[in-house]
Design a protein around this motif. Sequence first.
Motif: not given
Length: 520
Positions: A222-231, A236-240, A469-473
């Motif tokens: 969550g280390s891209i998406r959590i700070p994106a949410s808080h800031c 976007l976290k890409p696929s493996r 899987l890819p996921a984005m905040s």
Amino acid sequence: MTEVNLERRRLMQACGAIGSVSMLGLSLNGQAATKTPGLPLSDYENWDMSAMAGMLRAGEVSPLELTDAAISRFEKNADLNVVAVNHFDMAREFAKNLSKLSISQRAKQMQNTPLLGVPFALKDLGVGLANTITTNGCQFFKDNLVEQNSTLVNRYQAAGLNIMAKLTSPEFGQTPTGESTLHGNTLNPWDKRYSSGGSSAGSAAAVAARILPSAHASDGGGSIRIPASHCGLFGLKPSRGRVASGPTNLESSMGLSVHHALTRSVRDSALLLQLTQGGEPGSRVALPNADMVAALTARPKKLKIALMDNHPFGYPIEQDSKDALNKTVKLLTDLGHIVELAQPTLPLEQMFKGMGVATSSSMLNAVQARELKLGRMAREDEFESLVWGHLQNAKKFTAQQMLNARAAFDQGGQAYAHFFNDYDLILTPVTTGPPPKIGELTLNQSYESFVRVVLKASPLCALFNMTGLPAMSMPLHWNKDGLPIGVQFAGAYGGEAGLIALASQLEQAAPWADKKPKLS
């Protein structure tokens, strides 16, 4: 064909696909023109990375002007504590040399290096810039001189980015905040009493504070998406396998951790992913390159989106996160998409046990390599208490536990693959609520007290690290206290272009570019 030639060919193909993103007619939607008196380039804070590149190409600003503008903002906002390792002198020298070229010479170079002279920074974890220090937020690594570039850093430099610093991360990224004994506390620009999120803490705070238009980040839970949410950023976290993480570790934390960036605009994220995607020699998992920039203008079809409005372990979702979800659902349905409650059945217990095995073992591997290099054993006083405990536990893990972890991740991935036969995307909260206050997620507390807080933050994001899987905040909501609350979308493996297409549509329908923290 040599590796260097392969990289050059890959970059030229990317540049051919991109052309100039600033010429696509996209902009920072709804951006209010603001000025910052007393600082170089008073309009600097209104420009995203793509805008800066366009201005550099046209000769409207010089690389040195942009670099000095960024440095002045780093210094003005020093109390946010975003810098772990300072490379200002190196960045300024690079910008000075570029600025000696004529405008036409720079424009010609930018045909193959489209971001030439744009200020940028790396996260101080898991990447290497040759002949500089990467501390991993850890005292045992405080003078860890890296001998070679990471593959991703080669790609950033090939694109022309001017790397100015390494930005703060907690020790080995082991908590979703920016607090460490080595570097201190990174504060949230929206309210300095709160965490910026983590572990890409300094990157998020620097971009949110308009110090940089974008910054490198990584995500192992969550280390891209959590700070994106808080800031209030796009993350976007890409696929493996989408972005290379070598050459030292071709799969970080057994594939849990991947690299990309935190940005203010969707187009910057798409452009950076276009320029950096692709495998490297020896990659076990690699995806065919996708046209991420074209996805910005590809209107999404009518999507069927599954809403997962609960926590994997039954923690209550706070009203702020519910409000963010409800607002997003209305926005989606107004755009013609279908949203309905649904979620797959996952082997949650086995997956999360496996995550502990994978992350702790990866950390132990890095520490043992450092011990070998230094010729001495690590000491307990060189680590934060929870990290030291993880390292001791990792020494007891068996090969069977590692295999069980990988099997659980694969089973989760299979469940999602079947689920995406019926749904295009999944919508969830990023965390159960707003940013926590500084101190709540420190790594220097009892394991029991830490777990009570961290379980509110990470599990909703970590599901997509374990399954690759890819996921984005997306920053679609601010609460009554003015704090950003992100929402998360996840897609099928390799589906970043689809996420970007939806993100671009939502950015135009509910623009956030005019939202800016009021910094003293």
